[in-house]
Design an enzyme around this catalytic site. Structure first.
Site: not given
Ligand code: KIV
Length: 284
Positions: A45-46, A84, A114, A116, A183
């Protein structure tokens, strides 16, 4: 190279082979990563910051994540791709989490998702695992809850904070996740959790003792400009290369150096003479 699947990463941990993991958000980058032999790709989600220019990951939607996962899947058909789960795609209920995790598989054919969080998201993690989906955990600095963490700060730097991370890691492994990302955590804590867990433990800023590393591709290639976290190593400077190419192009256009004859489509044989005749009637 044959596509690596989740059990291959477990075997790599057991054999002491490090896993190279990168983010990717689009088709060409995914192609480059697959050609480079990257073991796994995260459509993080980056992308909110790296692609859309948001100040953080909070505004990112499921639909945006799905579109980018589809592009990455097309670019890297033989690479393990992880979707994500964005903010509010799983936090409000287990059912919502399962449905959204399922969308990643049904609509974008990713291999895993993934999300969090540690102990507090265990019900969502269990629900998604029960749906038969491969789950990657993510603890330490969790950007979606960075407000509660007091900003984008490293975690586990005190004994109490390290203990909380260990408890989270053990609870997630016990729930059945297949991989864990740490992280921004001290290498001592990263190393301990890596040794203590039997699943692969990956690091983004969690030091050299983990089973593998993740970097954000926009950091690695020097494309993301807003800030550079301490854990980043830039392997090239795409921003410089691209800006200088664009400046050169603008200068060439302004000076009449581009295009040249080699960039032109000429008229077919014999047509130019007829063309000259034809335009006479339009001349003023
Ligand atoms: O969104 C992403 O790229 C991430 C990384 C910062 C671990 O979750």
């Amino acid at each position: 190279m044959p596509k690596k699947m989740i059990h291959d990463f477990g075997r790599m941990k057991d054999a002491g082979e490090k896993i190279a993991w990168l983010t990717a958000y689009d088709f060409p980058t995914a192609q480059f990563a697959e050609a480079a032999g990257i073991d796994m790709l995260l459509v993080g989600d980056s992308l909110g910051m790296c692609v859309y220019g948001y100040p953080n990951t909070i505004p990112v939607t499921m639909d945006q994540c799905i579109v980018h996962c589809e592009a990455v899947r097309r670019g890297a058909p033989d690479t393990f791709v992880i979707g994500d789960m964005p903010f509010m795609s799983y936090q409000s209920s287990v059912e919502k989490g399962i449905e959204n995790a399922g969308r990643f598989l049904k609509e974008a054919a990713v291999d895993a998702i993934k999300l969090e969080g540690g102990r507090r998201i265990l019900p969502m993690v269990r629900g998604i695992l029960d749906a038969g989906i491969v789950v990657v955990g993510h603890i330490g600095l969790t950007p979606q809850s960075s407000g509660q963490l007091g900003g984008h700060k490293a975690q586990g730097r005190t004994v109490e904070s390290a203990r909380a991370l260990i408890e989270d890691a053990l609870a997630l492994e016990e729930a059945g996740i297949q991989m864990l990302l740490l992280e921004a955590v001290p290498p001592e804590v990263g190393g301990f959790i890596t040794r203590r867990l039997s699943i692969p433990v990956l690091s983004i800023g969690a030091g050299m003792h983990c089973d593998g590393q993740l970097l954000i591709v926009s950091d690695l290639i020097g494309q993301f400009q807003a800030f550079t976290p301490k854990f980043v190593r830039k392997y090239c400077n795409v921003a410089e290369v691209v800006t200088s190419a664009m400046k050169e192009y603008a200068a060439d256009v302004r000076a009449g150096r581009f295009p040249e004859d080699e960039h032109c489509y000429h008229m077919l044989e014999g047509e130019y003479e007829k063309f000259q005749e034809m335009v006479k009637r339009y001349e003023v």
